[in-house]
Enzyme design. Structure first.
Site, mmCIF file in Angstrom:
data_model
loop_
_atom_site.group_PDB
_atom_site.id
_atom_site.type_symbol
_atom_site.label_atom_id
_atom_site.label_comp_id
_atom_site.label_asym_id
_atom_site.label_seq_id
_atom_site.Cartn_x
_atom_site.Cartn_y
_atom_site.Cartn_z
ATOM 1 N N GLY A 38 59.893 -2.320 -20.097
ATOM 2 C CA GLY A 38 59.023 -3.315 -19.501
ATOM 3 C C GLY A 38 57.992 -3.811 -20.500
ATOM 4 N N CYS A 39 57.378 -4.937 -20.187
ATOM 5 C CA CYS A 39 56.415 -5.535 -21.116
ATOM 6 C C CYS A 39 55.141 -4.702 -21.218
ATOM 7 C CB CYS A 39 56.104 -6.974 -20.712
ATOM 8 S SG CYS A 39 55.611 -7.183 -18.981
ATOM 9 N N TYR A 40 54.536 -4.379 -20.098
ATOM 10 C CA TYR A 40 53.337 -3.537 -20.132
ATOM 11 C C TYR A 40 53.622 -2.180 -20.787
ATOM 12 C CZ TYR A 40 50.395 -6.461 -17.017
ATOM 13 O OH TYR A 40 49.620 -7.455 -16.457
#
Length: 346
Positions: free
Chosen positions: A149-151
């Site tokens: 995921g990005c976070y």
């Protein structure tokens, strides 16, 4: 040439995959999958691809695609990739999934946080968590990669070295994160309307964001024990970019030079992680449109805590760029192939 197919090619992450792969000299895109736009010209949906992409969108038939593609990217909502994956497909092609379907090893954790029954738990152990800087060797031999995921990507890369080396107490870790509106996807949502986002900043998913267990799991591997942390994301009025600021208590007295030596030992040979000079704080503008992650840290001697910071583009290193980085490793290419573009500025 590597024949690539994209399921979910008209979302923001899928569109970024098309942009990056269109400039990759070793790749031919053979399938632009989009259930919402079947038979429509791709360039009519993304006008920036006018006279660059002439193909029309196709459906999300993974079985048919597996007969045509060497690698399938799935930039789709949670649950879709897992509902389509099967052994017959993985025997024909490699799959890089940009959803969360195969990021968490414990099926009960996935089902609790995503409120879905997992359609293919038998592949959770096999799937490789595709954070190249940590799992490079496993990615090379994988046939199913769970793109992070990005976070979590920005959070883990900013914090991981200090957790791994025992410089911080992970039980005290707090991660404050901010993202541009593209992180929520291209679907129409009231909360993402211009009038809702502009001139506004807000926390969301407080004490319950679905990326929390992903960050905890990966940092748990680094710490050698279960990790629990506070993760709070915020929506900020910009198109793209992630900035994380993480706080934790130090386990011993250290200088900035000590901390810098740890970061350098992990990242000095990495192509896409840039450790900034002392006292220079990461900014999203410095990484926009690129596959770079900028990190740094500052010690607060008064509280004996350390502030760790990271910035990256959520659609590139946080999604499509990292997926291409994984693809390069899986096919024995130079890891930076197709990704050596400088950040946009201003």
């Amino acid at each position: 040439m590597i024949r690539a197919g994209i399921i979910g090619a008209t979302g923001y992450a899928g569109g970024e995959l098309v942009r990056i792969l269109s400039g990759h000299k070793e790749v031919e895109i053979v399938w632009y999958g989009s259930r919402s736009y079947v038979d429509q010209k791709y360039s009519s949906i993304y006008q920036n691809m006018f006279q660059i992409v002439d193909a029309s969108c196709m459906d999300d038939n993974m079985e048919a695609l597996a007969d045509q593609a060497d690698v399938i990217f799935t930039a789709t909502p949670q649950g879709l990739c897992a509902s389509m994956i099967r052994e017959e497909i993985l025997q024909k092609t490699k799959v890089i999934d940009l959803s969360a379907d195969f990021r968490l090893k414990d099926v009960h954790t996935y089902e609790a946080w995503y409120k879905l029954t997992h359609p293919a738990p038998q592949y959770l152990d096999e799937a490789v968590y595709g954070l190249c800087e940590i799992n490079r060797d496993q990615v090379r031999n994988a046939r199913l990669v769970a793109n992070p995921g990005c976070y979590p990507t920005c959070s883990i890369l900013s914090v991981y070295p200090l957790v791994k080396e025992g410089l911080i107490n992970p039980a005290t870790l707090i991660i404050d994160a901010k993202s541009g509106a593209s992180g929520a996807g291209r679907g129409a949502k009231t909360d993402n309307l211009y009038c809702e986002v502009n001139e506004n900043i807000k926390a969301y998913g407080v004490a319950g964001h679905r990326h929390t267990p992903e960050i905890e799991e990966q940092l748990g591997y680094a710490a050698g024990k279960k990790v629990y942390l506070n993760f709070t994301p915020h929506l900020v009025p910009m198109n793209r970019g992630i900035l994380i600021t993480a706080y934790a208590s130090l386990t011993r007295d250290v200088s900035y030079e000590d901390v810098r030596a740890v970061y350098d030992s992990y990242y000095e040979k990495e192509q896409f992680v840039r450790v900034l000079p002392q006292d220079v704080c990461p900014q999203t503008k410095w990484v926009e449109g690129s596959n770079y992650v900028d990190v740094n840290a500052r010690i607060d001697p008064r509280t004996k805590r350390i502030i760790m910071m990271g910035a990256m583009d959520n659609l590139v290193k946080g999604a499509a760029g990292q997926a291409v980085q994984n693809m390069n490793l899986m096919f024995g290419l130079e890891e930076t192939q197709g990704l050596r573009f400088a950040p946009l500025f201003p």
